[in-house]
Design a protein around this motif. Structure first.
Motif, PDB file in Angstrom:
ATOM      1  N   ALA A   1      16.072 -20.127  58.506  1.00 29.56           N
ATOM      2  CA  ALA A   1      14.670 -19.959  58.884  1.00 29.56           C
ATOM      3  C   ALA A   1      14.207 -21.215  59.604  1.00 29.56           C
ATOM      4  CB  ALA A   1      13.803 -19.714  57.655  1.00 29.56           C
ATOM      5  N   LEU A   2      13.605 -21.024  60.757  1.00 29.35           N
ATOM      6  CA  LEU A   2      13.004 -22.137  61.497  1.00 29.35           C
ATOM      7  C   LEU A   2      11.494 -22.022  61.362  1.00 29.35           C
ATOM      8  CD1 LEU A   2      15.068 -22.134  64.811  1.00 29.35           C
ATOM      9  CD2 LEU A   2      15.548 -23.323  62.674  1.00 29.35           C
ATOM     10  N   MET A   3      10.870 -23.135  61.024  1.00 35.84           N
ATOM     11  CA  MET A   3       9.406 -23.166  60.898  1.00 35.84           C
ATOM     12  C   MET A   3       8.847 -24.074  61.976  1.00 35.84           C
ATOM     13  SD  MET A   3       8.965 -23.320  56.754  1.00 35.84           S
ATOM     14  CE  MET A   3       7.184 -23.412  56.884  1.00 35.84           C
TER      15      MET A   3
ATOM     16  N   TRP B   1      13.581 -16.016  61.559  1.00 33.36           N
ATOM     17  CA  TRP B   1      14.780 -15.864  60.738  1.00 33.36           C
ATOM     18  C   TRP B   1      15.950 -15.526  61.653  1.00 33.36           C
ATOM     19  CZ3 TRP B   1       9.973 -14.735  59.090  1.00 33.36           C
ATOM     20  CH2 TRP B   1       9.607 -15.127  57.799  1.00 33.36           C
ATOM     21  N   TRP B   2      17.091 -16.140  61.372  1.00 32.92           N
ATOM     22  CA  TRP B   2      18.289 -15.971  62.184  1.00 32.92           C
ATOM     23  C   TRP B   2      19.497 -15.738  61.296  1.00 32.92           C
ATOM     24  CZ3 TRP B   2      17.322 -16.292  67.399  1.00 32.92           C
ATOM     25  CH2 TRP B   2      16.106 -16.871  67.760  1.00 32.92           C
TER      26      TRP B   2
ATOM     27  N   TYR C   1      23.762 -22.830  59.371  1.00 34.15           N
ATOM     28  CA  TYR C   1      22.654 -23.786  59.315  1.00 34.15           C
ATOM     29  C   TYR C   1      22.575 -24.662  60.564  1.00 34.15           C
ATOM     30  CZ  TYR C   1      19.501 -27.406  57.683  1.00 34.15           C
ATOM     31  OH  TYR C   1      18.441 -28.273  57.577  1.00 34.15           O
ATOM     32  N   ASP C   2      23.713 -25.108  61.054  1.00 31.61           N
ATOM     33  CA  ASP C   2      23.717 -26.048  62.177  1.00 31.61           C
ATOM     34  C   ASP C   2      23.849 -25.366  63.546  1.00 31.61           C
ATOM     35  OD1 ASP C   2      26.305 -25.217  61.791  1.00 31.61           O
ATOM     36  OD2 ASP C   2      27.171 -27.226  61.834  1.00 31.61           O
TER      37      ASP C   2
ATOM     38  N   ALA D   1      18.808 -19.925  53.534  1.00 27.56           N
ATOM     39  CA  ALA D   1      18.574 -19.087  52.363  1.00 27.56           C
ATOM     40  C   ALA D   1      19.559 -19.456  51.261  1.00 27.56           C
ATOM     41  CB  ALA D   1      18.729 -17.619  52.729  1.00 27.56           C
ATOM     42  N   VAL D   2      19.080 -19.391  50.029  1.00 27.60           N
ATOM     43  CA  VAL D   2      19.950 -19.639  48.875  1.00 27.60           C
ATOM     44  C   VAL D   2      19.905 -18.435  47.961  1.00 27.60           C
ATOM     45  CG1 VAL D   2      19.783 -22.143  48.965  1.00 27.60           C
ATOM     46  CG2 VAL D   2      18.112 -20.862  47.673  1.00 27.60           C
ATOM     47  N   ALA D   3      21.004 -18.193  47.252  1.00 24.21           N
ATOM     48  CA  ALA D   3      21.069 -17.025  46.373  1.00 24.21           C
ATOM     49  C   ALA D   3      20.358 -17.311  45.056  1.00 24.21           C
ATOM     50  CB  ALA D   3      22.514 -16.644  46.115  1.00 24.21           C
TER      51      ALA D   3
END
Length: 83
Positions: free
Chosen positions: A4-6, A50-51, A55-56, A81-83
């Motif tokens: 997620a980019l904010m 959201w993509w 992460y990188d 995102a984390v589970a």
């Protein structure tokens, strides 16, 4: 993985509606899997995209608004995102 980019900016005095219209007109290519735009008191605008990517990953981000439209520099954050 979901990233997620904010993107958050505060409009210059009295320019909140203009900043919101500007950010809504911005397009990203490729298109994110999800995009939401929020507003808050003090003419703040927040966009979360959201993509489905690592992460990188190189991902398109919203640009800085035109000079004079924002009160300060844009804030940007990246989350996974984390589970």
């Amino acid at each position: 993985m979901t990233v997620a980019l904010m993107w958050e900016a505060r409009a210059a005095e009295g320019r909140g509606p203009e900043l919101l219209a500007w950010v809504r007109a911005q397009t990203l290519t490729p298109v994110p899997s999800r995009r939401e735009t929020f507003s808050a008191p003090q003419d703040r605008v927040l966009v979360i995209t959201w993509w489905d990517a690592p992460y990188d990953a190189e991902l398109p981000e919203l640009p800085d608004p035109d000079e004079g439209l924002a009160l300060r520099a844009v804030h940007r954050w990246r989350f996974e995102a984390v589970a």
